[in-house]
Design a protein around this motif. Structure first.
Motif, PDB file in Angstrom:
ATOM      1  N   PRO A 161       0.793  -1.143   0.056  1.00 26.54           N
ATOM      2  CA  PRO A 161       0.177   0.170  -0.109  1.00 26.54           C
ATOM      3  C   PRO A 161       0.720   1.210  -0.048  1.00 26.54           C
ATOM      4  CG  PRO A 161       0.037  -1.165   2.149  1.00 26.54           C
ATOM      5  CD  PRO A 161       0.555  -2.119   1.065  1.00 26.54           C
ATOM      6  N   ARG A 162       2.245   1.189   0.474  1.00 26.18           N
ATOM      7  CA  ARG A 162       3.062   2.259   0.393  1.00 26.18           C
ATOM      8  C   ARG A 162       3.327   2.810  -0.810  1.00 26.18           C
ATOM      9  NH1 ARG A 162       7.317  -0.194   4.296  1.00 26.18           N
ATOM     10  NH2 ARG A 162       7.063  -1.727   2.509  1.00 26.18           N
ATOM     11  N   LYS A 163       3.373   1.938  -2.063  1.00 27.78           N
ATOM     12  CA  LYS A 163       3.752   2.245  -3.338  1.00 27.78           C
ATOM     13  C   LYS A 163       2.427   2.510  -4.169  1.00 27.78           C
ATOM     14  CE  LYS A 163       8.592   0.679  -2.484  1.00 27.78           C
ATOM     15  NZ  LYS A 163       9.194  -0.173  -3.378  1.00 27.78           N
ATOM     16  N   ALA A 164       1.449   2.125  -3.668  1.00 26.09           N
ATOM     17  CA  ALA A 164       0.196   2.312  -4.374  1.00 26.09           C
ATOM     18  C   ALA A 164      -0.457   3.598  -4.570  1.00 26.09           C
ATOM     19  CB  ALA A 164      -1.175   1.245  -3.893  1.00 26.09           C
ATOM     20  N   PRO A 165      -1.285   3.979  -5.478  1.00 28.73           N
ATOM     21  CA  PRO A 165      -1.823   5.444  -5.614  1.00 28.73           C
ATOM     22  C   PRO A 165      -2.734   5.600  -4.410  1.00 28.73           C
ATOM     23  CG  PRO A 165      -2.847   3.752  -7.258  1.00 28.73           C
ATOM     24  CD  PRO A 165      -1.632   3.246  -6.536  1.00 28.73           C
ATOM     25  N   LEU A 166      -3.035   6.773  -4.091  1.00 28.43           N
ATOM     26  CA  LEU A 166      -3.733   6.958  -2.973  1.00 28.43           C
ATOM     27  C   LEU A 166      -5.454   6.619  -3.055  1.00 28.43           C
ATOM     28  CD1 LEU A 166      -3.580   8.412  -0.170  1.00 28.43           C
ATOM     29  CD2 LEU A 166      -4.220  10.634  -1.082  1.00 28.43           C
ATOM     30  N   LEU A 167      -5.918   6.910  -4.245  1.00 24.38           N
ATOM     31  CA  LEU A 167      -7.198   6.533  -4.612  1.00 24.38           C
ATOM     32  C   LEU A 167      -6.941   5.314  -5.524  1.00 24.38           C
ATOM     33  CD1 LEU A 167      -8.760   9.810  -5.200  1.00 24.38           C
ATOM     34  CD2 LEU A 167      -8.807   8.602  -3.162  1.00 24.38           C
ATOM     35  N   ASN A 168      -6.854   4.175  -4.951  1.00 21.30           N
ATOM     36  CA  ASN A 168      -6.733   2.685  -5.582  1.00 21.30           C
ATOM     37  C   ASN A 168      -8.009   2.297  -5.579  1.00 21.30           C
ATOM     38  OD1 ASN A 168      -5.929   0.385  -6.899  1.00 21.30           O
ATOM     39  ND2 ASN A 168      -4.549  -0.069  -5.329  1.00 21.30           N
ATOM     40  N   HIS A 169      -8.820   2.135  -6.808  1.00 23.12           N
ATOM     41  CA  HIS A 169     -10.175   1.638  -7.109  1.00 23.12           C
ATOM     42  C   HIS A 169      -9.988   0.121  -7.048  1.00 23.12           C
ATOM     43  CE1 HIS A 169      -8.290   1.427 -11.179  1.00 23.12           C
ATOM     44  NE2 HIS A 169      -9.238   0.412 -11.491  1.00 23.12           N
ATOM     45  N   TYR A 170      -8.881  -0.356  -7.002  1.00 24.07           N
ATOM     46  CA  TYR A 170      -9.005  -2.087  -6.756  1.00 24.07           C
ATOM     47  C   TYR A 170      -9.279  -2.525  -5.471  1.00 24.07           C
ATOM     48  CZ  TYR A 170      -7.506  -2.384 -11.645  1.00 24.07           C
ATOM     49  OH  TYR A 170      -7.208  -2.249 -13.170  1.00 24.07           O
ATOM     50  N   ARG A 171      -8.767  -1.625  -4.415  1.00 26.74           N
ATOM     51  CA  ARG A 171      -9.158  -1.942  -3.084  1.00 26.74           C
ATOM     52  C   ARG A 171     -10.438  -2.103  -2.745  1.00 26.74           C
ATOM     53  NH1 ARG A 171      -5.184  -4.693  -2.049  1.00 26.74           N
ATOM     54  NH2 ARG A 171      -5.486  -4.439   0.226  1.00 26.74           N
ATOM     55  N   LEU A 172     -11.497  -1.729  -3.672  1.00 23.48           N
ATOM     56  CA  LEU A 172     -12.892  -1.768  -3.108  1.00 23.48           C
ATOM     57  C   LEU A 172     -13.511  -3.483  -3.436  1.00 23.48           C
ATOM     58  CD1 LEU A 172     -14.349   1.183  -5.291  1.00 23.48           C
ATOM     59  CD2 LEU A 172     -14.295   0.961  -2.684  1.00 23.48           C
ATOM     60  N   ILE A 173     -12.591  -4.160  -3.954  1.00 23.25           N
ATOM     61  CA  ILE A 173     -12.891  -5.559  -4.242  1.00 23.25           C
ATOM     62  C   ILE A 173     -12.108  -6.615  -3.158  1.00 23.25           C
ATOM     63  CG2 ILE A 173     -13.450  -5.296  -6.530  1.00 23.25           C
ATOM     64  CD1 ILE A 173     -10.838  -6.756  -7.100  1.00 23.25           C
ATOM     65  N   VAL A 174     -11.594  -5.920  -2.199  1.00 21.51           N
ATOM     66  CA  VAL A 174     -10.963  -6.560  -1.077  1.00 21.51           C
ATOM     67  C   VAL A 174     -12.072  -6.892  -0.133  1.00 21.51           C
ATOM     68  CG1 VAL A 174      -9.439  -6.431   0.826  1.00 21.51           C
ATOM     69  CG2 VAL A 174      -8.595  -5.386  -1.427  1.00 21.51           C
ATOM     70  N   PRO A 175     -12.008  -8.370   0.106  1.00 20.09           N
ATOM     71  CA  PRO A 175     -13.151  -8.760   1.052  1.00 20.09           C
ATOM     72  C   PRO A 175     -13.237  -7.942   2.221  1.00 20.09           C
ATOM     73  CG  PRO A 175     -11.737 -10.547   0.094  1.00 20.09           C
ATOM     74  CD  PRO A 175     -11.208  -9.475  -0.340  1.00 20.09           C
ATOM     75  N   ARG A 176     -12.267  -7.866   2.983  1.00 18.35           N
ATOM     76  CA  ARG A 176     -12.405  -7.086   4.275  1.00 18.35           C
ATOM     77  C   ARG A 176     -13.085  -5.834   4.075  1.00 18.35           C
ATOM     78  NH1 ARG A 176      -7.287  -5.814   8.159  1.00 18.35           N
ATOM     79  NH2 ARG A 176      -6.703  -4.774   6.310  1.00 18.35           N
ATOM     80  N   SER A 177     -12.573  -4.975   3.195  1.00 21.64           N
ATOM     81  CA  SER A 177     -13.148  -3.724   2.872  1.00 21.64           C
ATOM     82  C   SER A 177     -14.740  -3.819   2.415  1.00 21.64           C
ATOM     83  CB  SER A 177     -12.408  -3.001   1.834  1.00 21.64           C
ATOM     84  OG  SER A 177     -11.070  -2.674   2.409  1.00 21.64           O
ATOM     85  N   ARG A 178     -14.894  -4.572   1.673  1.00 20.73           N
ATOM     86  CA  ARG A 178     -16.265  -5.048   0.780  1.00 20.73           C
ATOM     87  C   ARG A 178     -17.276  -5.338   2.044  1.00 20.73           C
ATOM     88  NH1 ARG A 178     -18.810  -4.414  -3.308  1.00 20.73           N
ATOM     89  NH2 ARG A 178     -20.595  -5.800  -3.630  1.00 20.73           N
ATOM     90  N   SER A 179     -16.775  -6.205   2.919  1.00 20.47           N
ATOM     91  CA  SER A 179     -17.635  -6.836   4.034  1.00 20.47           C
ATOM     92  C   SER A 179     -18.209  -5.191   4.790  1.00 20.47           C
ATOM     93  CB  SER A 179     -17.106  -7.785   4.755  1.00 20.47           C
ATOM     94  OG  SER A 179     -15.932  -7.181   5.459  1.00 20.47           O
ATOM     95  N   ILE A 180     -17.230  -4.443   5.114  1.00 24.84           N
ATOM     96  CA  ILE A 180     -17.677  -3.323   5.971  1.00 24.84           C
ATOM     97  C   ILE A 180     -18.638  -2.373   5.091  1.00 24.84           C
ATOM     98  CG2 ILE A 180     -16.688  -1.105   7.147  1.00 24.84           C
ATOM     99  CD1 ILE A 180     -14.146  -2.983   7.556  1.00 24.84           C
ATOM    100  N   ILE A 181     -18.301  -2.260   3.763  1.00 20.72           N
ATOM    101  CA  ILE A 181     -19.074  -1.571   3.080  1.00 20.72           C
ATOM    102  C   ILE A 181     -20.469  -1.932   2.889  1.00 20.72           C
ATOM    103  CG2 ILE A 181     -19.246  -0.659   0.440  1.00 20.72           C
ATOM    104  CD1 ILE A 181     -16.288  -0.336   0.523  1.00 20.72           C
ATOM    105  N   GLU A 182     -20.566  -3.534   2.555  1.00 24.55           N
ATOM    106  CA  GLU A 182     -21.886  -4.054   2.582  1.00 24.55           C
ATOM    107  C   GLU A 182     -22.792  -3.847   3.660  1.00 24.55           C
ATOM    108  OE1 GLU A 182     -21.356  -7.848   1.324  1.00 24.55           O
ATOM    109  OE2 GLU A 182     -20.862  -7.540  -0.804  1.00 24.55           O
TER     110      GLU A 182
END
Length: 668
Positions: free
Chosen positions: A256-277
């Motif tokens: 994550p330290r070398k990824a863009p600040l607004l990385n849209h691929y992180r929306l499909i990470v299960p942990r993040s997606r479970s919180i969003i759902e």
């Protein structure tokens, strides 16, 4: 034995249990934060299938021949785990099938398990195929464990991820004549640059309910890494509503330290997606409560309009989730039956409400009354989201399935009693009996008798027919209230016992399902309801007008604009916690407070946080020899054992004196 001896030292044994280290700063990372392996191009937007040359078709049939030749009698899982069976059957199969260069072996074993279970469904009286399916699962777990033991560290994590989440096809590298004659057609097949028709070993394990395999430490290592987003990959799906396959990322670690600040691929990470759902469902529940509190049968309120629009987007998201991996996988989710029930209720409400609007009479049909019955579905759903590992909820889901099946069977069987009683009612009315009840009242009587609440139906059955009426009611009471309810209670008790008996495997299985379903490939999931409806209406026509690259740019720009606050929070959190939490490193006191100091048992946890110094490790290795020759020799004679113990005692005394000298030197 040489392979086993390579893991005999304490340092190697500890490396198998240690957490995966954070990516190094000097490693090559692409623009999306994915750590690329040597030989991979950083700017390559579509990675070709690295496993296209594996002989999956031949391996599947090779596994089947070996399993058929190894077992001809029915055995249970405990019997196959017996040391003697392990030596005679399991270990030789693992030695034959294990190939460090072939990551498709586990997939082929699980595919054979699916086939053996399918064959067993046609052979009720023979359980040998169940034993063969169990053997496939057991060998798959042992092969995966050997990969795990031979490949520690981050490289091993990537290898295990390729084994479990890389896509394979049963007919991969099969002869052309076999493809023409036996390959089944799939509709629709969306082009994915060589990734069509692929299934992962993790998905095959889920649909075959390989709970022992999914609960293994090697499998859970990958599941946890994918769930937290430390391992990223492009998921494979059956069909996408809004496909965007311009890029295909390989299985890789995420920095994550070398990824863009607004990385849209992180929306499909299960942990993040479970919180969003969960947040999306809370919004749905709030809108539902506001709609029912301010309900008006004669006109639409602002809350009802918001509820209709938002719920339509939520239903679209649920429909896309079903299409993502199929009905079988989706129904393995813990709360899927609640979602499906709510969708049916909402569909009935929406149809009745729109019909009333079309005819100009909103008060007809009582659509809001239909919507009110969704409350018993929506409120428990929050508990399922917040406590997915609770055994009571897991057992409740399993028992609800059995209860539904038996209830439908009972209704089917006892419909004949209802028809007979209704025809007797018609005959009694024709004979001039004014006390004869109608068929709705007869249904109520039968329902009360079914649950043992009231016996009015038996008393009033003489109004139908003086002999046949009581005979039918008593027969129904005996079969329904006595036999069927006894069977129902026995089935539910047996189901609960099975779930609780292997609680750990059940919990790990649900975690694997949640993780696998959480990684989404459809672009529609990146849009929050009700914006997903707008994206479907706007972006889907653009898909046919723009090139793949242009559509990808438009899609990414829209996702980042609409999800900018969420992406920013995810980026800030993961830059601080994604790898540190996994490594169990103490957090900085300026941001987090360590409460272990208030516990008298805090040192027990703290002593394992840091690795022991090399001097201590060397001393322990001299005391305890962890080679397989010493650990696996079960036939050592008594004199030899006594001599070994005496020699070990002398060595301990010698090392104890040297340890005192070593510690005294350090103290000085």
């Amino acid at each position: 034995m040489e392979r086993s001896r390579s893991h005999g030292s304490l340092g190697d044994a500890h490396s198998h249990e240690e957490q995966d280290a954070s990516p190094e700063d000097e490693e090559a990372v692409d623009a999306d934060g994915c750590v690329r392996e040597s030989g991979q191009l950083l700017n390559q937007h579509f990675t070709p299938n690295p496993h296209a040359g594996l002989p999956v078709y031949m391996t599947i049939h090779r596994v089947r021949r070996l399993i058929l030749a190894s077992i001809d009698d029915p055995y249970t899982l405990d019997q196959l785990k017996d040391p003697r069976m392990n030596t005679l059957i399991v270990r030789p199969l693992v030695d034959r099938l294990y190939d460090p260069d072939d990551v498709s072996v586990v997939y082929c074993l699980l595919a054979n398990r699916v086939q053996f279970l399918r064959e067993q469904s046609y052979q009720v009286h023979q359980t040998v195929n169940i034993a063969r399916a169990t053997l496939c699962e057991l060998v798959a777990g042992r092969v995966l464990r050997r990969f795990h033991e031979d490949n520690p560290g981050r490289a091993g994590l990537l290898l295990l991820a390729n084994i479990l989440v890389a896509g394979f096809e049963p007919f991969q590298n099969a002869p052309e004549e076999i493809l023409r004659e036996n390959r089944h057609l799939q509709w629709p097949v969306q082009k994915r640059g060589g990734y069509e028709r692929k299934l992962t070993a993790l998905e095959v394990a889920i649909i075959s309910e390989s709970k022992s395999f999914l609960s293994s430490s090697a499998c859970q290592r990958v599941v946890d890494a994918v769930y937290q987003g430390r391992v990223v990959y492009t998921p494979l799906s059956f069909v996408d509503i809004l496909p965007d396959h311009y890029k295909h990322k390989p299985i890789s670690l995420y920095d994550p330290r070398k990824a863009p600040l607004l990385n849209h691929y992180r929306l499909i990470v299960p942990r993040s997606r479970s919180i969003i759902e969960v947040c999306q469902f809370v919004v749905l529940l709030v809108l539902y409560i506001l709609t029912m509190v301010h309900r008006n049968h004669l006109k639409f309120t602002i809350y009802e309009i918001l509820f209709i629009v938002y719920t339509a987007g939520w239903v679209l998201d649920e429909f896309a989730a079903i299409l993502e991996h199929g009905w079988h996988v989706h129904t393995q989710n813990l709360w899927s039956f609640l979602d499906i029930t709510f969708i049916v209720i909402y569909g009935a409400y929406f149809f009745v409400r729109m019909h009333g609007l079309a005819v100009g009479r909103l008060d007809q049909g009582r659509a809001l009354d239909i919507l009110s019955i969704a409350a018993p579905v929506l409120l428990p759903r929050i508990a399922f989201n917040l406590m997915p590992d609770n055994m009571l909820l897991i057992s409740l889901r399993a028992m609800m399935r059995d209860f539904t099946v038996l209830t439908l069977l009972a209704v089917w069987c006892f419909t004949g009693f209802l028809l007979a009683l209704r025809w007797l009612t018609d005959t009694s009315i024709e004979d001039g009996n004014r006390d004869a009840p109608d068929w709705v009242t007869v249904c109520k009587w039968m329902l009360w008798i079914w649950f043992g609440l009231d016996g009015t139906g038996i008393e009033r059955s003489v109004d139908l027919h003086i002999i046949l009426g009581p005979s039918l009611m008593i027969a129904f009471a005996f079969l329904g209230n006595t036999l069927f309810l006894t069977i129902l209670v026995s089935m539910l008790t047996n189901t609960f016992s099975k779930v609780v008996e292997d609680a750990t495997a059940e919990i790990q299985f649900r975690r694997a399902v949640l993780t696998f379903e959480g990684v989404k490939s459809d672009a529609i999931f990146a849009y929050r309801p009700p914006f997903n409806i707008l994206a479907l209406l706007v972006l889907l026509p653009l898909k046919f007008l723009l090139s793949s690259r242009s559509f990808h740019r438009v899609n990414v720009a829209a996702i980042r604009v609409l999800n900018a606050p969420i992406l920013l929070l995810i980026s800030v959190y993961e830059r601080q916690r994604l790898w540190h939490a996994q490594n169990r490193r103490p957090h900085s006191p300026s941001f987090f407070w360590n409460f272990s100091g208030f516990s008298p048992h805090g040192d027990i946890l703290a002593v394992f946080n840091a690795d022991p110094p090399q001097a201590i490790v060397d001393e322990i290795e001299e005391i305890d020899d962890l080679s397989d020759d010493a650990l696996e020799n079960e036939f050592i004679t008594r004199p030899t054992r006594e001599a070994t113990l005496e020699s070990d005692l002398r060595r301990r005394r010698r090392l104890s004196s040297s340890s005192r000298v070593f510690l005294g030197t350090r103290a000085a």
